[in-house]
Structure formats: structure tokens, C-alpha cells
Design a protein around this motif. Structure first.
Motif: not given
Length: 332
Positions: A85-94, A323-326
Motif C-alpha cells: 500500500p501507499g500513495l497511488i501516484g508515488s507507487l505508480l512511478v516505482g 499494477g499499483a494498489d494503494p
């Protein structure tokens, strides 16, 4: 001897991190670029600002991790990234960076649960920790008690019902005008304070869940009524209340499940009073204790690599469609 080399990326919040770890435990490099100074002016993490900073920092941080490890990308066996989990925008970058590198370099990719990574920070420095363990995971976003019966096998014993412990630190510090992040500042002030104020210990003897919102409110109300009280005494008394609740519940859980030991992880695990209290409690109960180095308490990519190698060895690679999952939860 051939080593299994993992390049891991961590961008769940406001730290841009990359690391190269061999065999899930030997850290060859760990690079962390902090955004604390950027967000301090706002009194907390601004998601959009964090995302943009990650975009600027991700490439040089990865390059530095490879250089410090003394390897080429062709030497790598696996590319990993925190997917939640985390901030969706931040996760997407990584996640996007890791998947791109995996595709271009023709390496398998695996998405890692950030909470699972914190659990494996313990094994970076003590890979032979005996199971079962109770892990107290405390950070700005999470406060959880986890029973780790075996590798990659968990049971959540309890978690916060409102504010996380680190969140309570930040909110109290903000009210007191101490700045951001609040945890280290309160910890430092508490060294010279006296724990003379009896703040409440929420849910101290009520199962394994936590609640810190009422404690935060109690501190605010006390300061309003007693503005002359030294800020050091407030910091110490508040910190003692938080640590008392965390350690009492963690110790009880470890005894109840017959754990071999008690570990802590997450950003609040860097708190000096919590570290001291955990060591004392384990000594009293004859439990093995493990407190990670402070560099492995806060968000870092070495712990992501450690969890990635364990998960990859059991489940294989993730799809490049992952994908990323906040709101990703710890698998039980």
C-alpha cells in the motif's frame, strides 16, 4: 559462488529508494533519497509533490544503486518494486520504472507488498531468526501486530482502529508547533523531559487492536488547559503512553502464541524509547528480541529486495500487467 541479485525499488510514500541485494540478505547497495525537506514546509506529505519528486529522482537513484553494488544490469536476476500500500501516484512511478527495466533488460519482475517488506527488514541483519515471531509494525500509516508462523505465512493479531502511532506523533507535533516529521522531534525532546503527566493508555488491556486518536486529543486538551507546562514534559509523557501501549500488547501477544521472539519494524521502530522498551520487555520474559538498524526501519529498498526474493522463490514472477494498489493488504 553464484549470487541471486535483486534490484528493488521503493516509492510508496516520500522516499525514493533503490537497492541491490544478493540472496535476499546480503545488501550490496542501498540508496535512499529523502523528500523530508520538500514536505516539511507543508507540515506533511503532499501526494502530488511526492509523485513529481519521484519522477525526477528515480533514474539517478537506480543508477547509483547499481554503481555502488559494482554490477551491470546484465548481472541481475530479478527486478522488484513496491506495488502497495501507499500513495497511488508515488507507487505508480516505482512500479512503472521496474516493469520498464524488466521488459528492456529481459528480467523477471515482481511486485512487493510494502508491509511484507517491513517484516523482512528484520531478516536482512539476522537471517536466521527463529520462527514463530511476533512483529510489531509501527509507522506513519500503520500500526499492526503480526504473528509470523513461517516464511510468507502471517496472521494479523491486531491493528489500529483510527490513527497510526506515527500519525499521532505527527499530529501532536504539529499542534505543538514542532515541525515535520514529528516523531524524531518528540523523541529528541523527550530525552530531557519528565513523564509526570498521566495521559491515557487507550485499549491497553482490550485485545490486540490499537487506538491513538483519543490520546492525541487528550494531549491537545491538556496543553490548552496547561499552557505553562514544559514542552519536554509533554513530549515525554505522550511518548511513554504510546510506547506503553505498543510494548504491553506486543509482549502479551508473543507470550500467548509461544513466539520465539519479538521484532519491530516501520518508521516508528527508529524511536529510541520504543527500542529500549522492547529490549527490556524481551529480557524480562526470556524472549529473543530484534530491533533493526534505523536505516532499515524507515522506507528503504533493501527490505523490498529481501521480501521479493522470498516471494519470487515461492510464487514466481508477477505479470507485467500487475499494477499499483494503494490499499493492498498483507496476505494472511
Amino acid at each position: 559462488m553464484t549470487q541471486n541479485l535483486v534490484l528493488a525499488i521503493e516509492t510508496s510514500c516520500d522516499e525514493t529508494a533503490a537497492a541491490v541485494v544478493a540472496d535476499g540478505k546480503n545488501v550490496l547497495s542501498s540508496v535512499v533519497s529523502s523528500q523530508v525537506d520538500i514536505h516539511a514546509r507543508y507540515g506533511g506529505v503532499v501526494p502530488e509533490v511526492a509523485s513529481r519528486a519521484h519522477v525526477d529522482l528515480i533514474a539517478p537513484v537506480i543508477a547509483q544503486a547499481l554503481v555502488e553494488a559494482g554490477i551491470e544490469h546484465s548481472d541481475l536476476d530479478l527486478i522488484a518494486a513496491t506495488r502497495g500500500p501507499g500513495l497511488i501516484g508515488s507507487l505508480l512511478v516505482g512500479v512503472s520504472a521496474a516493469k520498464s527495466l524488466a521488459l528492456v533488460w529481459k528480467k523477471p519482475f515482481i511486485g512487493v507488498n510494502h508491509l511484507e517488506a517491513h517484516l523482512y527488514s528484520c531478516f536482512l541483519e539476522e537471517p536466521d531468526l527463529e520462527l514463530p515471531l511476533v512483529v510489531l509494525l509501527v509507522s506513519g500509516g500503520h500500526t499492526m501486530l503480526i504473528a509470523m508462523d513461517n516464511h510468507l505465512s502471517y496472521k494479523i493479531l491486531g491493528q489500529t482502529l483510527d490513527d497510526a502511532a506515527g500519525e499521532a506523533y505527527d499530529k501532536v507535533a504539529r499542534y505543538l508547533g514542532l515541525g515535520y516529521p514529528g516523531g524524531p522531534i518528540i523523541d529528541q525532546l523527550a530525552v530531557s523531559g519528565k513523564p509526570e503527566i498521566e495521559f491515557p493508555r487507550p485499549m491497553l488491556h482490550e485485545g490486540y487492536n490499537f487506538s491513538f486518536s483519543g490520546l492525541k486529543t487528550s494531549v491537545i486538551n491538556y496543553v490548552r488547559k496547561n499552557p505553562e507546562t514544559p514542552i519536554e514534559d509533554i513530549a515525554t509523557s505522550f511518548q511513554e503512553a504510546v510506547v506503553d501501549v505498543l510494548v504491553t500488547k506486543a509482549k502479551k501477544a508473543a507470550i500467548e502464541i509461544n513466539a520465539k521472539g519479538l521484532c519491530i519494524g516501520g518508521g516508528v521502530a527508529a524511536n529510541s524509547r520504543l527500542r529500549e522498551a522492547v529490549l527490556d520487555a524481551c529480557l524480562q520474559e526470556g524472549l529473543h528480541s530484534f530491533v533493526p538498524s534505523r536505516s532499515y526501519c524507515t522506507d528503504n529498498a533493501a527490505m523490498v529486495a529481501a521480501a521479493a526474493w522470498r516471494r519470487y522463490s515461492q510464487d514466481g514472477p508477477s505479470s507485467l500487467y500487475t499494477g499499483a494498489d494503494p490499499n493492498l493488504r498483507l496476505p494472511e
